[in-house]
Every structure is written in structure tokens, then in C-alpha cells.
Design a protein around this motif. Sequence first.
Motif, mmCIF file in Angstrom:
data_model
loop_
_atom_site.group_PDB
_atom_site.id
_atom_site.type_symbol
_atom_site.label_atom_id
_atom_site.label_comp_id
_atom_site.label_asym_id
_atom_site.label_seq_id
_atom_site.Cartn_x
_atom_site.Cartn_y
_atom_site.Cartn_z
ATOM 1 N N VAL A 19 -41.278 -7.401 5.192
ATOM 2 C CA VAL A 19 -41.389 -6.846 3.742
ATOM 3 C C VAL A 19 -41.520 -5.399 3.373
ATOM 4 C CG1 VAL A 19 -43.576 -7.937 4.391
ATOM 5 C CG2 VAL A 19 -41.750 -8.496 2.223
ATOM 6 N N VAL A 20 -41.335 -4.812 2.910
ATOM 7 C CA VAL A 20 -42.193 -3.972 2.429
ATOM 8 C C VAL A 20 -42.776 -3.746 0.766
ATOM 9 C CG1 VAL A 20 -41.634 -2.098 1.412
ATOM 10 C CG2 VAL A 20 -40.303 -2.720 3.190
ATOM 11 N N ILE A 21 -43.202 -4.352 0.142
ATOM 12 C CA ILE A 21 -44.028 -4.319 -1.592
ATOM 13 C C ILE A 21 -43.120 -2.896 -2.142
ATOM 14 C CG2 ILE A 21 -45.555 -5.592 -2.784
ATOM 15 C CD1 ILE A 21 -45.221 -7.505 -0.993
ATOM 16 N N PHE A 22 -43.136 -2.426 -3.025
ATOM 17 C CA PHE A 22 -43.160 -0.915 -3.636
ATOM 18 C C PHE A 22 -43.408 -1.308 -4.468
ATOM 19 C CE2 PHE A 22 -38.702 -2.364 -1.367
ATOM 20 C CZ PHE A 22 -38.499 -1.178 -0.840
ATOM 21 N N GLY A 23 -44.138 -2.677 -5.262
ATOM 22 C CA GLY A 23 -45.474 -2.262 -6.665
ATOM 23 C C GLY A 23 -45.359 -3.245 -6.969
ATOM 24 N N SER A 24 -46.303 -3.284 -8.270
ATOM 25 C CA SER A 24 -46.234 -4.738 -9.175
ATOM 26 C C SER A 24 -47.371 -4.093 -10.697
ATOM 27 C CB SER A 24 -47.103 -5.059 -8.755
ATOM 28 O OG SER A 24 -48.603 -4.278 -8.224
ATOM 29 N N SER A 25 -46.750 -4.891 -11.649
ATOM 30 C CA SER A 25 -47.285 -4.720 -12.413
ATOM 31 C C SER A 25 -47.594 -5.963 -13.442
ATOM 32 C CB SER A 25 -46.338 -3.496 -13.837
ATOM 33 O OG SER A 25 -44.917 -4.000 -13.763
ATOM 34 N N ARG A 26 -48.448 -5.780 -14.287
ATOM 35 C CA ARG A 26 -48.573 -7.010 -15.571
ATOM 36 C C ARG A 26 -47.922 -6.920 -16.228
ATOM 37 N NH1 ARG A 26 -54.566 -4.470 -14.168
ATOM 38 N NH2 ARG A 26 -54.831 -6.446 -15.909
ATOM 39 N N MET A 27 -48.001 -8.179 -17.433
ATOM 40 C CA MET A 27 -47.612 -8.488 -18.644
ATOM 41 C C MET A 27 -48.022 -9.605 -19.335
ATOM 42 S SD MET A 27 -43.091 -9.541 -18.448
ATOM 43 C CE MET A 27 -43.128 -11.196 -18.072
ATOM 44 N N PRO A 28 -48.736 -9.537 -20.521
ATOM 45 C CA PRO A 28 -49.204 -10.867 -20.798
ATOM 46 C C PRO A 28 -48.572 -12.418 -21.159
ATOM 47 C CG PRO A 28 -49.419 -8.827 -22.523
ATOM 48 C CD PRO A 28 -48.784 -8.248 -21.395
ATOM 49 N N VAL A 29 -49.164 -13.269 -21.308
ATOM 50 C CA VAL A 29 -48.646 -14.443 -21.344
ATOM 51 C C VAL A 29 -48.463 -14.291 -23.493
ATOM 52 C CG1 VAL A 29 -48.672 -15.624 -19.321
ATOM 53 C CG2 VAL A 29 -50.272 -15.899 -21.327
ATOM 54 N N ALA A 30 -47.276 -15.065 -23.528
ATOM 55 C CA ALA A 30 -47.420 -15.247 -25.279
ATOM 56 C C ALA A 30 -48.605 -15.724 -26.115
ATOM 57 C CB ALA A 30 -46.325 -15.976 -25.485
ATOM 58 N N ASP A 31 -49.225 -16.889 -25.277
ATOM 59 C CA ASP A 31 -50.011 -17.494 -25.911
ATOM 60 C C ASP A 31 -51.945 -15.987 -25.771
ATOM 61 O OD1 ASP A 31 -52.738 -18.508 -26.954
ATOM 62 O OD2 ASP A 31 -52.398 -19.952 -25.443
ATOM 63 N N GLU A 32 -52.120 -15.526 -26.780
ATOM 64 C CA GLU A 32 -53.233 -14.644 -26.655
ATOM 65 C C GLU A 32 -54.590 -15.261 -27.066
ATOM 66 O OE1 GLU A 32 -52.993 -13.193 -31.026
ATOM 67 O OE2 GLU A 32 -51.097 -11.682 -30.616
ATOM 68 N N ASN A 33 -54.501 -16.368 -26.585
ATOM 69 C CA ASN A 33 -55.665 -16.973 -26.056
ATOM 70 C C ASN A 33 -55.783 -17.477 -24.855
ATOM 71 O OD1 ASN A 33 -56.887 -16.587 -28.824
ATOM 72 N ND2 ASN A 33 -55.557 -18.717 -29.134
#
Length: 281
Positions: A33-47
Amino acid sequence: MRSIIILIALLLAMASGTALGLPLQGSNENATVVIFGSSRMPVADENSTQEILKVDVGLMGADNSSYELLDQNDLAYYPGLYRPLSSGKQTVYFLTEIDSLFKLINVTPEGSDPINVKWWITPNASNDRIKVRYYGITDSSVNSDEQMLVLQVSVQNMANQSIYVTPYNFTLFDQWGWNYRPTMGFDAENVAPGSGTDRLLLGFTALPPVFRPAALAYDYGTPEAMVIEFEKDYVPLSDELVYGAASASNSVADNASAQAKMAAPAPVAQIANQTAASTEM
């Protein structure tokens, strides 16, 4: 015309990659298995207190795999969505607590033994006055004309005088060494001696479609400039940081997942809806 469209698609795929330099890798007698990268993003609910972590994975020697991601508190997360890509790659989506730091991903290929892969260290740079930490990409969008990135950082004051921190202390560099200044970000603040900021957001807009982040500098152009080079400074965590004391036995590593506390599985519909909305940006 068709070849031009294919070329644009390939360039956008390259541009939308994360800023990680060295892939993570693990294997057993049957699979790799090779993990090339990761990134994050917000969910629709701002709270919401959660966010989505996207992990770019390559799997060889097996068609499918299960995943378990451990954070710094041994809380375990499980995928809520898989998106198959070409050539044995896939994007795996986790719903995690906001601002979590991870230490281990356990990959169990179908019909094979688990593979433990240590996560990346949090890159930092420092001088005798200031330490800067980089926590990665927290949001992004890309189209055929431009792209946008939001990065997360923190600043620690190690001097005996207050320092004034603004978004314009930071400069982002692309893969060709061209530099970009933030176009949006946090409110400027004074940081007292011996203290540090919370995590801060830096926004970069109107970036070229083929832009790929390569380095982040603090006080660029001054004698005290510091640079975090993503390809060089993103390295795996040490055994001691992942498993505890340096003398930790292999059995501790093998049982790390079994001893982890279990997070609630991510709702597939929530992640699917959010990723669809992100794709439309």
C-alpha cells in the motif's frame, strides 16, 4: 481537440494534488500500500466539529482493502466513502474531528494480514525567536482557469518580546519557485513571549490551474526567513512518536488498532453529498 481536453484533465489532476512530498508505504508478503497524500475539506454545516479527510491511496497485490485511521488520542476512524481511480488507486474519505493529528493508518488488504503505515510528521521551521508549524490544506477548489487553497499554520513566540503576526508574514511557493502572497486570512495579532497562536488559516486565490504547492516561507526576504519545504520536511513519524517509548515492542504496534477507541462510522450520505458539492465548486 480531444487530445487538448485530455491534457487539460491531466494537468488539473496534477494541480489538485496535495503538498506532500514523500509517499508513505508499507507491505506484507502479499500486498503493498502507498499513501500518496491527504487533504482536508470542511463539511456543509459551519457549526460542525468535524471535517472530511481525503486520502490518496495506491494498492498493489489486492483488489480491495479496509482502512482504520488512528489519531493522536488513539481514536479510530473508518472510511465513509471510497472513490475508485485508475491503475489501482482510490480516494478514501474519512469523517474526522476538526484539527486532528494522525499517527497511523492500518490497511488490511482483502485476504491478507494488516499493514501498519506511520503517518506524516507535522512540518515546522524555527529560529531563535519563532517556530512555525504547517498543518496542511484545509480547503481547495480547482477549475480550468484557476484554483484556490486554504492552508493551516500556527506561530509560537520563543523570544522575550512580543511579535506581531499577520497573513503577510507568509509566502507560498509553487513547484517552479514562483512566490504567492495570501489574498485572505486571519486577523493580525500580537503574540506574547512564550506563547503561541491558535491554528491560523491562510487563503490563496487565483492560483494557476497547474499550480502545486512546494514550500511555505515565513518572513521571506528578511535575514530571519524560515522555509518549510514540503518534499523534504514531510517525513513519516518515528516509532517512538507513534507507539510510545523507543523500546516499544512490535506487539504494541500489532495491537495498536485493537486497543484503539472506536469513533462512530462516518455517514456515507453525508460525505457523498459534501464531496459532490466540493466537485461543483
